[in-house]
Write an enzyme that holds these catalytic residues in place. Structure first.
Site, PDB file in Angstrom:
ATOM      1  N   CYS A 117       0.850  -1.092  -0.006  1.00 32.03           N
ATOM      2  CA  CYS A 117       0.087  -0.047  -0.043  1.00 32.03           C
ATOM      3  C   CYS A 117       0.934   1.186  -0.103  1.00 32.03           C
ATOM      4  O   CYS A 117       1.552   1.186  -0.966  1.00 32.03           O
ATOM      5  CB  CYS A 117      -1.025   0.068   1.183  1.00 32.03           C
ATOM      6  SG  CYS A 117      -2.053   1.342   1.539  1.00 32.03           S
ATOM      7  N   ASP A 164      -8.288  -3.505  -8.172  1.00 34.18           N
ATOM      8  CA  ASP A 164      -7.933  -2.493  -6.959  1.00 34.18           C
ATOM      9  C   ASP A 164      -8.489  -1.124  -7.507  1.00 34.18           C
ATOM     10  O   ASP A 164      -8.223  -0.511  -8.482  1.00 34.18           O
ATOM     11  CB  ASP A 164      -6.409  -2.156  -7.189  1.00 34.18           C
ATOM     12  CG  ASP A 164      -5.920  -1.180  -5.996  1.00 34.18           C
ATOM     13  OD1 ASP A 164      -6.672  -0.202  -5.465  1.00 34.18           O
ATOM     14  OD2 ASP A 164      -4.834  -1.620  -5.441  1.00 34.18           O
ATOM     15  N   HIS A 192      -7.357  -4.250  -3.712  1.00 35.88           N
ATOM     16  CA  HIS A 192      -6.352  -3.671  -3.038  1.00 35.88           C
ATOM     17  C   HIS A 192      -6.267  -4.439  -1.833  1.00 35.88           C
ATOM     18  O   HIS A 192      -7.098  -4.891  -1.023  1.00 35.88           O
ATOM     19  CB  HIS A 192      -6.640  -2.169  -2.689  1.00 35.88           C
ATOM     20  CG  HIS A 192      -5.490  -1.544  -2.191  1.00 35.88           C
ATOM     21  ND1 HIS A 192      -4.514  -0.785  -2.800  1.00 35.88           N
ATOM     22  CD2 HIS A 192      -5.408  -0.920  -0.742  1.00 35.88           C
ATOM     23  CE1 HIS A 192      -3.921  -0.319  -2.123  1.00 35.88           C
ATOM     24  NE2 HIS A 192      -4.214  -0.284  -0.936  1.00 35.88           N
TER      25      HIS A 192
END
Length: 224
Positions: A117, A164, A192
């Protein structure tokens, strides 16, 4: 397996972190860069897994300059709260503290970096801007496309989920076109955070492919 540690950046700032050491002689060291949720249970477990693979693993608490010891889970309210850290990210400060982690483990051998991330973006920038890295791996770093003109100085591998919602595939294609020197993998159907087994978006099938790929990449580029 691991322990809480204190790191000192080059400007004298002291930040926290977590370090896990392997049982035997280390193959090298890997810096683990957190998501927006701090050096929480998941990031510590990643460090422990890497130690189990023979690496010294170290995760610097890169939010300590703004909120010391921040850790978060993944409930909707916690996610909303954690997003405050990326409203106006201080990239230079986070890179400064990432360098402190690299320097803290360089005595054990080759050093790699892996991030998730926010940490995936930092891993990319670290490969481009910091010293002392032999390999870098980034998972679903949303800001990488903004820095894709910066060439990584260490071999780089990137992982993205096809579904995502925060990183459109057009961004991934931009990265691939600008950086043919970087390995890029897209995981069909993955969202994600697909690597994190504590998140609702966890995708075991994708994680079970991406993680061995990451380990093989480190093994290839971090030979003694």
């Amino acid at each position: 397996m691991g322990k809480d540690i204190t790191l000192t950046a080059s400007d004298g700032f002291k930040l926290g972190g977590y370090r896990a050491d392997p049982a035997g002689s280390p193959k090298g060291a890997i810096v683990v860069i957190q998501e927006i949720f701090g050096v929480n249970h998941h990031i510590r477990s990643v460090c422990d897994r890497l130690a189990g693979e023979g690496y010294v693993a170290i995760a610097p608490s890169i939010f300590d300059r703004s909120q010391p010891n921040f850790q978060s889970g993944y409930s909707p309210d916690e996610v909303t709260n954690a997003r405050k850290f990326i409203a106006n990210p201080d990239w230079p400060a986070m890179l400064h503290d990432t360098q402190a982690a690299i320097d803290a483990v360089k005595d054990v051998g080759a050093v790699g970096i892996i991030g998730f991330c926010l940490g995936g973006s930092i891993a990319y920038m670290a490969a481009a801007k910091l010293s002392g890295l032999s390999a870098a791996v980034g998972y679903y770093g949303g800001a990488i496309v903004r820095f894709a003109d910066d060439k990584p100085q260490a071999p780089m591998q990137l992982h993205f989920g096809e579904k995502d919602v925060g990183i459109p595939l057009t961004d991934v294609e931009t990265i691939k076109s600008k950086r043919p020197d970087v390995e890029v993998f897209i995981y069909p159907g993955a969202q994600h955070g697909f690597h994190c087994d504590e998140r609702a978006s966890y995708d075991k099938a994708s994680a079970d492919i991406a993680w061995p790929r990451s380990l093989a990449f480190f093994a290839k580029h971090m030979k003694k």
